[in-house]
Structure formats: structure tokens, C-alpha cells
Design an enzyme around this catalytic site. Structure first.
Site, short mmCIF file in Angstrom:
data_model
loop_
_atom_site.label_atom_id
_atom_site.label_comp_id
_atom_site.label_asym_id
_atom_site.label_seq_id
_atom_site.Cartn_x
_atom_site.Cartn_y
_atom_site.Cartn_z
N ASP A 124 0.45 -1.04 -0.31
CA ASP A 124 0.12 -0.09 0.05
C ASP A 124 1.03 0.84 -0.04
OD1 ASP A 124 -2.89 -1.01 -0.53
OD2 ASP A 124 -3.02 -1.40 2.07
N SER A 178 -4.82 -8.96 10.50
CA SER A 178 -5.27 -8.08 10.09
C SER A 178 -5.97 -7.26 8.86
CB SER A 178 -3.99 -7.08 9.51
OG SER A 178 -3.53 -5.76 9.00
#
Length: 408
Positions: A124, A178
Site C-alpha cells: 500500500d 489485519s
């Protein structure tokens, strides 16, 4: 003199909450939080109070769900873009839209920097920063997890830092998966998934779906229509794309569709293991493919495989705002003109089973495909075709035979 402003990509979680006082203390910024709604649902509840309590001067909550569906999801669906044969790009597709909105808010506020909370090990950070660089090369990018001034290395240390700065929120230190969620999917990493030898604990893990074993014993038929490659209705009800995905998510989740366990190659060089739930997206991509099989010629379908693979890689690597991505999507868009028709299928315990496809642009010709001889096809025509089509193979084999004879 007023302080410089920074736009923080804000989720309301522990990481981005701790970043607010850290930015103020470390860089003396006026922190403006920006939460981008890509369809993550109840995760947005109570964010205004939390951001203000944590020291932000302002919070934007920007809904980009329809933009996400129409300008990022649909080009990838139409291309058949799947990363490493399994991953339907749920996180990857959302990042350029988020980056574009962060830049828009930064311009509106006159900010000089954008900050994100992505870690230094993941994809990301690359996607956010390439998007920002492409759209606003003059803006500074702050990535705390790569910043030498960032000293926190655990949830416990972040919670302590927050409390020391007067922020006492109900963050737990218990470890959990996560996750990243949006309208298209939810991803899961961590816990037992970090060991590829272990099976995922699906009872604990799944959010959008049930496992195929727990899906209903009775299958369910679904009918979809498309116009020029865009879905228009589900079971006779016309809807915009975002609502079609929501409807398919419910149907797919009920029947255990689209659960993927993958060890993928991250851009930064490591392998990572994750489980993705993409119930509606899996159905939408399969239905679109089912219609393309009927409407597209062989050469175009062949080329589209290469373009789809390349677009998946470009999207995964965060290179959305590039000439290459635009060119790939222009090709895909040109292939969708006649992808119009109706698709029917049955959902049953993790499977999507074809139940019939129709299109006014179907290239399937029953008289040609049947075993009876029709006017358009003479079986004897295949003689000359096979002779010419196989000529290179025959010539090579003859030459090799001659070489072997001469060597004896």
C-alpha cells in the site's frame, strides 16, 4: 503565522490515531484527517468525535463508492484482471481512488503534505505514493513507519503514546487479523495465516461469507443482464453497479462463493499469505466472462488474456495513473461494445454453475457447431486447411529425418 497543513489518510484505527499527535509533535503540523469511504460500512461510525478527540483540526469523510465501482472496479472486471490467477485486486483497485481524493482535499485545504499509515513492508505504501506522485508531484509525502522519528513498534507502545498525549480510547492490545475492507472484498492477514502449513480457521476468520460446508444444501439460481460490458440487473431488478455488487455480496456470501487462500508475491519482494473474501466480485467476474465467451471472437479473447494479466500487474503495483494503464483500459473498453446479454447461473456450496447464456450478438452458430453438415461448412474444406496449417511441422520433421539419414 499559520501552521502548515498535512492531510492524513485516516481510518480511525490505532495506527492512524497515534499518528495525529505524532505529526503535531514531530512536525508541528495542523492535522486534517481524511477518511475515504470505499464501502467499509460500520467502520466509519463515530469517526468525527474520535478524530477531534485525538487532536485533528478537521475530518473529511468522502464517499467514493460509485467512483470506485465505475472507474476502477469495472475496467478490471471487463479486462478479467486477476493477480497471480487468484487475487481479484480488492485492495489494489481502491488505492488510486483514495490517492486521488487525498490530493483533491490537499488542494482544497492548501496543504503541503499528505501522510499515510501504511507499513514499510507492504504494497500500500507504493500504491498511495505512486498515486500522489503522479497527481501532485509537488506535495511532500510522510510515511511514519519509515520515518526515523517514529519510535513505536507495537500496539502497546502506540496505546501508551496516545495515553501520554491525553488520548484514552478503547483500543485493545489483543492481536487479531489485519483486515482491509471495502465494497468489493475483505482481506485477512496475520495469526495462523502467517504459517502456510496451517489451514485458515474459517469459523473465526470469515466476515462476508460462510464456508462452502456451511452453505445451504439447496442451490440458488441467479440471472444477470449486461449492456456493453456493464452489469445492469440482478434477477430482473435494475440497479447501479454499486448496488449490484452489494446484492451479489449477499448472495455469494450466503453460498460460500469467492473465498481465496493465496501466497502472493508482494511488490517489495517478499511472499505473503492471506485470505480474501470476494463473494460478489467473484460472481460478477464469472458472469461477465460467461457472456464474453459467447460474444467475443477468438483473437480478441486471446489478446484480452495478456492485457488482463498486464492490467492486474499494473494495478497491483500502484501504477494506475500511467499512460500504460490508460492504453490497456482503452483496448479493453473497445472490446466491450457487443458484450450485451443475459447470464444465468446457479450458486451452490462455493461453486458458480452455468445455467444458460443469451445475447443478440452471440457468435455461436448452431448449424455450424452441430455435427450435421450445413451450407456454411463442408467437411472436405478441412483437408486443405490442415495441409497448410500443419505444413511447418511437416517440413521440420522431414528435414530432421534427412539430417539423421545423412549422419548414418
Amino acid at each position: 503565522m499559520s501552521k502548515e497543513k498535512v492531510i492524513l489518510a485516516y481510518s480511525g484505527g490505532l495506527d492512524t490515531t497515534a499518528i495525529i499527535p505524532w505529526l503535531k509533535e514531530t512536525y508541528d503540523y495542523d492535522v486534517i484527517c481524511c477518511c475515504i469511504d470505499c464501502g467499509q460500512g460500520e467502520e466509519l461510525d463515530g469517526l468525527h468525535e474520535r478524530a477531534q478527540y485525538s487532536g485533528a483540526s478537521k475530518l473529511y469523510i468522502e464517499d467514493i463508492v460509485d467512483d470506485f465501482c465505475e472507474n476502477y472496479i469495472m475496467p478490471c472486471v471487463q479486462a478479467g484482471a486477476v493477480y497471480e490467477n487468484k487475487y481479484l485486486l480488492g485492495t489494489s483497485m481502491a488505492r488510486p481512488g483514495i490517492a486521488a481524493k487525498l490530493v483533491e482535499i490537499a488542494r482544497k485545504e492548501g496543504a503541503t503534505a499528505i501522510c499515510h499509515g501504511a507499513t514499510g513492508k507492504g504494497n500500500d505504501q507504493i500504491r498511495f505514493e505512486l498515486g500522489i506522485k503522479a497527481l501532485a508531484p509537488d506535495l511532500k509525502i510522510i510515511a511514519p513507519w519509515r520515518d526515523s522519528k517514529w519510535q513505536m513498534d507495537s500496539r502497546e507502545s502506540e496505546i501508551e503514546y496516545c495515553k501520554a498525549h491525553g488520548i484514552d480510547l478503547p483500543f485493545g492490545t489483543d492481536s487479531s487479523y489485519s483486515r482491509d475492507r471495502n465494497l468489493w472484498h475483505i482481506s485477512h492477514e496475520g495469526l495462523e495465516l502467517e504459517d502456510p502449513s496451517l489451514m485458515p480457521n474459517y469459523d473465526h476468520l470469515l466476515v462476508l461469507s460462510v464456508s462452502p460446508e456451511k452453505a445451504p444444501d439447496e442451490g440458488e439460481y441467479v440471472t444477470m443482464t449486461f449492456e456493453a460490458g456493464v452489469p445492469k440487473s440482478v434477477n430482473g431488478v435494475e440497479m447501479k453497479v454499486s448496488d449490484i455488487i452489494r446484492t451479489l455480496n449477499t448472495l455469494g456470501g450466503k453460498h460460500g462463493i469467492g473465498i481465496v487462500d493465496i501466497v502472493e508475491n508482494r511488490v517489495v519482494g517478499m511472499k505473503s499469505r492471506g485470505v480474501y473474501e470476494t463473494p460478489g466480485g467473484t460472481i460478477l467476474m464469472e458472469a461477465h466472462k460467461q457472456l464474453e465467451e459467447l460474444c467475443q471472437d477468438r483473437a480478441t479473447m486471446d489478446m484480452k488474456k495478456d492485457v488482463g494479466n498486464r492490467l492486474a500487474q499494473v494495478c497491483y503495483e500502484g501504477k494506475w495513473f500511467t499512460p500504460l494503464r490508460e492504453a490497456l483500459c482503452a483496448f479493453v473498453e473497445s472490446t466491450q461494445k457487443y458484450v450485451t446479454g443475459e447470464v444465468k447461473f446457479k450458486l451452490y456450496k462455493g461453486n458458480i454453475i452455468k445455467a444458460g447464456t443469451t445475447s443478440p450478438y452471440s457468435l455461436y452458430n448452431e448449424s455450424l457447431a452441430s455435427f450435421t453438415t450445413g451450407d456454411m461448412y463442408d467437411h472436405h474444406d478441412a483437408d486443405g486447411f490442415i495441409t497448410l496449417f500443419g505444413l511447418p511441422l511437416k517440413v521440420r520433421a522431414m528435414q530432421l529425418m534427412n539430417v539423421e539419414k545423412n549422419q548414418k
